[in-house]
Design a protein around this motif. Structure first.
Motif, PDB file in Angstrom:
ATOM      1  N   GLN A 119      -2.569  71.639  67.492  1.00 15.26           N
ATOM      2  CA  GLN A 119      -3.224  71.222  66.370  1.00 15.26           C
ATOM      3  C   GLN A 119      -2.039  69.486  66.960  1.00 15.26           C
ATOM      4  O   GLN A 119      -2.920  68.266  66.404  1.00 15.26           O
ATOM      5  CB  GLN A 119      -2.332  70.997  64.605  1.00 15.26           C
ATOM      6  N   ASN A 120      -1.153  69.490  67.512  1.00 16.21           N
ATOM      7  CA  ASN A 120      -0.593  67.792  67.885  1.00 16.21           C
ATOM      8  C   ASN A 120      -1.641  66.956  68.942  1.00 16.21           C
ATOM      9  O   ASN A 120      -1.400  66.205  69.456  1.00 16.21           O
ATOM     10  CB  ASN A 120       0.529  68.677  68.731  1.00 16.21           C
ATOM     11  N   ARG A 121      -3.200  67.843  69.739  1.00 18.24           N
ATOM     12  CA  ARG A 121      -3.580  67.401  70.380  1.00 18.24           C
ATOM     13  C   ARG A 121      -4.319  66.904  69.743  1.00 18.24           C
ATOM     14  O   ARG A 121      -5.403  65.678  70.363  1.00 18.24           O
ATOM     15  CB  ARG A 121      -4.098  68.125  71.731  1.00 18.24           C
ATOM     16  N   VAL A 122      -4.654  66.829  68.723  1.00 20.44           N
ATOM     17  CA  VAL A 122      -5.542  65.949  67.355  1.00 20.44           C
ATOM     18  C   VAL A 122      -5.056  64.494  67.235  1.00 20.44           C
ATOM     19  O   VAL A 122      -3.453  64.963  66.552  1.00 20.44           O
ATOM     20  CB  VAL A 122      -5.785  66.256  66.337  1.00 20.44           C
ATOM     21  N   ASP A 123      -5.340  63.694  67.656  1.00 26.13           N
ATOM     22  CA  ASP A 123      -4.564  62.348  66.832  1.00 26.13           C
ATOM     23  C   ASP A 123      -5.233  61.654  65.465  1.00 26.13           C
ATOM     24  O   ASP A 123      -5.935  61.095  64.989  1.00 26.13           O
ATOM     25  CB  ASP A 123      -5.426  61.557  67.881  1.00 26.13           C
ATOM     26  N   GLY A 124      -4.799  63.317  64.697  1.00 26.11           N
ATOM     27  CA  GLY A 124      -5.090  63.009  63.147  1.00 26.11           C
ATOM     28  C   GLY A 124      -5.340  64.815  63.212  1.00 26.11           C
ATOM     29  O   GLY A 124      -4.846  65.326  63.700  1.00 26.11           O
ATOM     30  N   PRO A 125      -5.916  64.548  61.646  1.00 26.78           N
ATOM     31  CA  PRO A 125      -5.597  66.250  61.041  1.00 26.78           C
ATOM     32  C   PRO A 125      -6.248  66.810  61.274  1.00 26.78           C
ATOM     33  O   PRO A 125      -7.595  66.603  61.755  1.00 26.78           O
ATOM     34  CB  PRO A 125      -5.537  66.053  59.980  1.00 26.78           C
ATOM     35  N   LEU A 126      -5.607  68.292  61.136  1.00 24.77           N
ATOM     36  CA  LEU A 126      -6.844  69.853  61.711  1.00 24.77           C
ATOM     37  C   LEU A 126      -7.195  70.209  60.562  1.00 24.77           C
ATOM     38  O   LEU A 126      -6.154  70.459  59.927  1.00 24.77           O
ATOM     39  CB  LEU A 126      -5.750  71.014  62.563  1.00 24.77           C
ATOM     40  N   VAL A 127      -7.889  69.767  59.393  1.00 19.58           N
ATOM     41  CA  VAL A 127      -8.683  70.734  58.449  1.00 19.58           C
ATOM     42  C   VAL A 127      -9.206  71.724  58.035  1.00 19.58           C
ATOM     43  O   VAL A 127     -10.435  72.348  58.601  1.00 19.58           O
ATOM     44  CB  VAL A 127      -9.462  69.358  57.630  1.00 19.58           C
ATOM     45  N   CYS A 128      -8.658  72.918  57.567  1.00 21.62           N
ATOM     46  CA  CYS A 128      -9.129  73.807  57.514  1.00 21.62           C
ATOM     47  C   CYS A 128      -9.953  74.464  56.572  1.00 21.62           C
ATOM     48  O   CYS A 128      -9.101  74.313  54.682  1.00 21.62           O
ATOM     49  CB  CYS A 128      -8.027  74.972  57.642  1.00 21.62           C
ATOM     50  N   CYS A 129     -10.497  74.716  55.764  1.00 21.60           N
ATOM     51  CA  CYS A 129     -11.395  74.489  54.813  1.00 21.60           C
ATOM     52  C   CYS A 129     -11.242  76.151  54.422  1.00 21.60           C
ATOM     53  O   CYS A 129     -12.024  77.141  56.068  1.00 21.60           O
ATOM     54  CB  CYS A 129     -12.948  74.451  55.464  1.00 21.60           C
ATOM     55  N   HIS A 130     -11.357  76.772  53.645  1.00 22.98           N
ATOM     56  CA  HIS A 130     -11.437  78.465  52.987  1.00 22.98           C
ATOM     57  C   HIS A 130     -11.996  78.380  51.763  1.00 22.98           C
ATOM     58  O   HIS A 130     -11.834  77.819  50.505  1.00 22.98           O
ATOM     59  CB  HIS A 130     -10.012  78.900  53.377  1.00 22.98           C
ATOM     60  N   SER A 131     -12.225  79.855  51.741  1.00 22.06           N
ATOM     61  CA  SER A 131     -12.691  80.534  50.272  1.00 22.06           C
ATOM     62  C   SER A 131     -12.487  81.779  49.826  1.00 22.06           C
ATOM     63  O   SER A 131     -12.814  82.509  50.955  1.00 22.06           O
ATOM     64  CB  SER A 131     -14.406  80.154  49.964  1.00 22.06           C
ATOM     65  N   ARG A 132     -12.139  81.754  48.939  1.00 23.91           N
ATOM     66  CA  ARG A 132     -11.670  83.230  48.408  1.00 23.91           C
ATOM     67  C   ARG A 132     -12.816  84.418  48.774  1.00 23.91           C
ATOM     68  O   ARG A 132     -12.876  85.670  47.651  1.00 23.91           O
ATOM     69  CB  ARG A 132     -10.857  83.410  47.108  1.00 23.91           C
ATOM     70  N   HIS A 133     -14.239  83.537  48.051  1.00 20.37           N
ATOM     71  CA  HIS A 133     -15.276  84.883  48.249  1.00 20.37           C
ATOM     72  C   HIS A 133     -15.956  85.055  49.589  1.00 20.37           C
ATOM     73  O   HIS A 133     -17.207  85.429  49.459  1.00 20.37           O
ATOM     74  CB  HIS A 133     -16.009  83.371  47.332  1.00 20.37           C
ATOM     75  N   ASP A 134     -15.433  84.285  50.829  1.00 22.26           N
ATOM     76  CA  ASP A 134     -16.261  84.498  52.024  1.00 22.26           C
ATOM     77  C   ASP A 134     -15.663  86.187  52.121  1.00 22.26           C
ATOM     78  O   ASP A 134     -14.466  86.545  52.657  1.00 22.26           O
ATOM     79  CB  ASP A 134     -15.296  83.973  52.582  1.00 22.26           C
ATOM     80  N   ALA A 135     -16.488  87.329  51.609  1.00 18.70           N
ATOM     81  CA  ALA A 135     -16.425  88.552  51.996  1.00 18.70           C
ATOM     82  C   ALA A 135     -16.603  88.569  53.104  1.00 18.70           C
ATOM     83  O   ALA A 135     -15.385  90.135  53.746  1.00 18.70           O
ATOM     84  CB  ALA A 135     -17.572  89.550  51.193  1.00 18.70           C
ATOM     85  N   ALA A 136     -17.047  88.504  53.979  1.00 13.93           N
ATOM     86  CA  ALA A 136     -16.686  88.559  55.731  1.00 13.93           C
ATOM     87  C   ALA A 136     -15.807  88.653  56.156  1.00 13.93           C
ATOM     88  O   ALA A 136     -14.520  89.676  57.251  1.00 13.93           O
ATOM     89  CB  ALA A 136     -17.505  87.322  56.282  1.00 13.93           C
ATOM     90  N   LEU A 137     -14.072  87.909  55.372  1.00 12.31           N
ATOM     91  CA  LEU A 137     -13.748  87.079  56.397  1.00 12.31           C
ATOM     92  C   LEU A 137     -12.188  87.922  55.499  1.00 12.31           C
ATOM     93  O   LEU A 137     -11.071  88.163  55.873  1.00 12.31           O
ATOM     94  CB  LEU A 137     -13.248  86.125  56.289  1.00 12.31           C
ATOM     95  N   GLY A 138     -12.849  87.682  54.435  1.00 10.82           N
ATOM     96  CA  GLY A 138     -11.267  88.286  53.295  1.00 10.82           C
ATOM     97  C   GLY A 138     -11.452  90.241  52.989  1.00 10.82           C
ATOM     98  O   GLY A 138     -10.473  90.378  52.465  1.00 10.82           O
ATOM     99  N   THR A 139     -12.628  90.911  54.060  1.00 14.06           N
ATOM    100  CA  THR A 139     -12.398  91.953  53.725  1.00 14.06           C
ATOM    101  C   THR A 139     -12.943  92.916  55.068  1.00 14.06           C
ATOM    102  O   THR A 139     -11.875  93.144  55.603  1.00 14.06           O
ATOM    103  CB  THR A 139     -13.666  92.715  53.142  1.00 14.06           C
TER     104      THR A 139
END
Length: 438
Positions: free
Chosen positions: A320-340
């Motif tokens: 993340q320090n290679r980015v001259d700015g933020p690394l933004v991570c969007c997440h959602s509890r409704h994502d069953a593929a990733l939550g289950t």
């Protein structure tokens, strides 16, 4: 020259093969075009695992569409990354027409489009694909046939799994050695199929009806195939990111050093753009933001130390320090593929606990969770916002930023849930805010 079918201009494609090698002419058009068109900010979007070329192009067209209105004075160029990813056509995608998201066939039968995708993804394995499809069609009751199914699937994915690429599949490393990807076939394939089937039944049955349906292990076999191809694509996304996109961004920095690059990725495309950071040439600081939409890799990937194993860290620690700015991570509890399904598959080899009756997002997610479900974990200084807060606030100038996007990323049926529900103007606004692009 822009594609006339796209909603934005100028638009270029970057095309990579499975080894991360770029198609020369599209890359050269991009390198020359950003200077000719006096582009100031370049938004580079990488699609995820469950996509084909037409689906990826439609995704970029729809996601980019509101940007000119949101930033009318900005000199923005747009890039769609195209890489060879497997698509299961029985997985519905919100807001996509039937030509892209087909009607769901009776599971566990493989529809013709998915068969074709398997043949393209695993060339030279037609006999294996037909044997797998036949077993899913016939659903023989013998446990030995489920074991045979697992053996065939293992042969299918191992055909595209050369050893030197192991690091591109790993999310964590222990004392410099990649931790192996989950070995779903280390034990009984029949047991794995039954466990996936129970998880699917939990996702699909209304609360009042849970416990009354007897899971079909062949439903779980279909999911075992999906998850096995998932890990093949996981490895490929890392390869294309580091060996492909990272190097092209470096070439772009040499050709047009004033162009500000904003990397965006969905699902395994989020993994791809994150590994691109590791492939940047030394000293390149032109990446001004990274936005991960429902990232399908470990929430510990950027961590220096894992909470459950102090000897190990994330494979992307410090990137993340290679980015001259933020690394933004969007997440959602409704994502069953990733939550289950993601944590279940990720721990399949080492934990025999049943999933029946468990809140999988809590029981498995703490150790095996994905970025797109609960955000970046174990990285000190990570800031957290809701989507509404992030759109109102001035985002941090550097470091990791978690954004809970569940307010908009919420639609989609099983088994993926809201994993592909990313076509929202609010998310396009977030990409512009991360830069910031004005």
């Amino acid at each position: 020259m822009a594609d006339p079918a796209m909603s934005v201009t100028p638009y270029w494609e970057l095309i990579f093969d499975a080894d991360g090698d770029p198609a020369g002419r599209p890359r050269d058009r991009l390198l020359a075009g950003v200077t000719e068109r006096k582009v100031r900010d370049l938004v580079v979007f990488a699609h995820g695992w469950n996509s084909d070329r037409s689906g990826a192009t439609r995704l970029y067209d729809r996601f980019f569409a509101p940007v000119p209105r949101l930033a009318p004075a900005a000199r923005i160029g747009y890039v769609g990354v195209l890489w060879p990813a497997m698509r299961f056509s029985d997985e519905p995608i919100p807001d996509f027409p039937r030509a892209v998201a087909a009607d769901t066939p009776r599971r566990p039968v493989l529809d013709k489009d998915t068969r074709h995708a398997l043949l393209e993804t695993f060339p030279g394995r037609a006999i294996l694909v037909e044997q797998i499809a036949r077993l899913l069609e016939q659903q023989p009751p013998e446990e030995a046939e489920l074991e045979e199914f697992g053996r065939l699937v293992r042969l299918l994915v191992e055909a595209v799994a050369p050893g030197p690429q192991a690091l591109f599949a790993a999310d964590t490393v222990a004392e410099g050695v990649p931790q192996s990807e989950p070995e779903m076939f280390a034990g009984s394939s029949a047991a794995a199929c039954e466990e996936f089937a129970r998880a699917l039944a939990e996702l699909e049955a209304p609360d009042a009806q849970r416990g009354f349906r007897i899971p079909n292990p062949w439903d779980g076999a279909h999911e075992l195939l999906r998850q096995a191809t998932y890990y093949a694509m996981k490895r490929r996304a890392g390869t294309v990111g580091e060996r492909g996109l990272g190097r092209v961004v470096g070439q772009l920095a040499a050709a047009a050093p004033d162009v500000r690059v904003h990397l965006v990725g969905h699902s395994f495309g989020a993994r791809l753009v994150s590994f691109a950071l590791r492939g940047l040439p030394e000293g390149v600081r032109t990446v001004k933001s990274v936005t991960l939409l429902q990232g399908a890799f470990s929430h510990y990937a950027f961590a220096a130390r894992l909470p459950h194993d102090a000897r190990a860290g994330g494979v992307l620690q410090g990137q993340q320090n290679r980015v001259d700015g933020p690394l933004v991570c969007c997440h959602s509890r409704h994502d069953a593929a990733l939550g289950t399904m993601y944590p279940l598959a990720s721990r399949m080899a080492g934990d025999s606990r049943s999933v029946a009756g468990l809140d999988l997002g809590r029981a498995l997610g703490a150790k095996w969770g994905a970025l797109g479900y609960d955000g970046v974990q174990a990285v000190p200084g990570t800031r957290a916002y809701t989507l509404a807060q992030a759109l109102k606030a001035k985002l941090p100038a550097s470091g990791c930023v978690n954004v809970d996007a569940a307010a908009v990323v919420r639609r989609g049926g099983p088994p993926a849930g809201a994993h592909s529900d990313i076509l929202h103007e609010e998310l396009a606004r977030l990409v512009l805010a991360a830069g910031p692009v004005r």
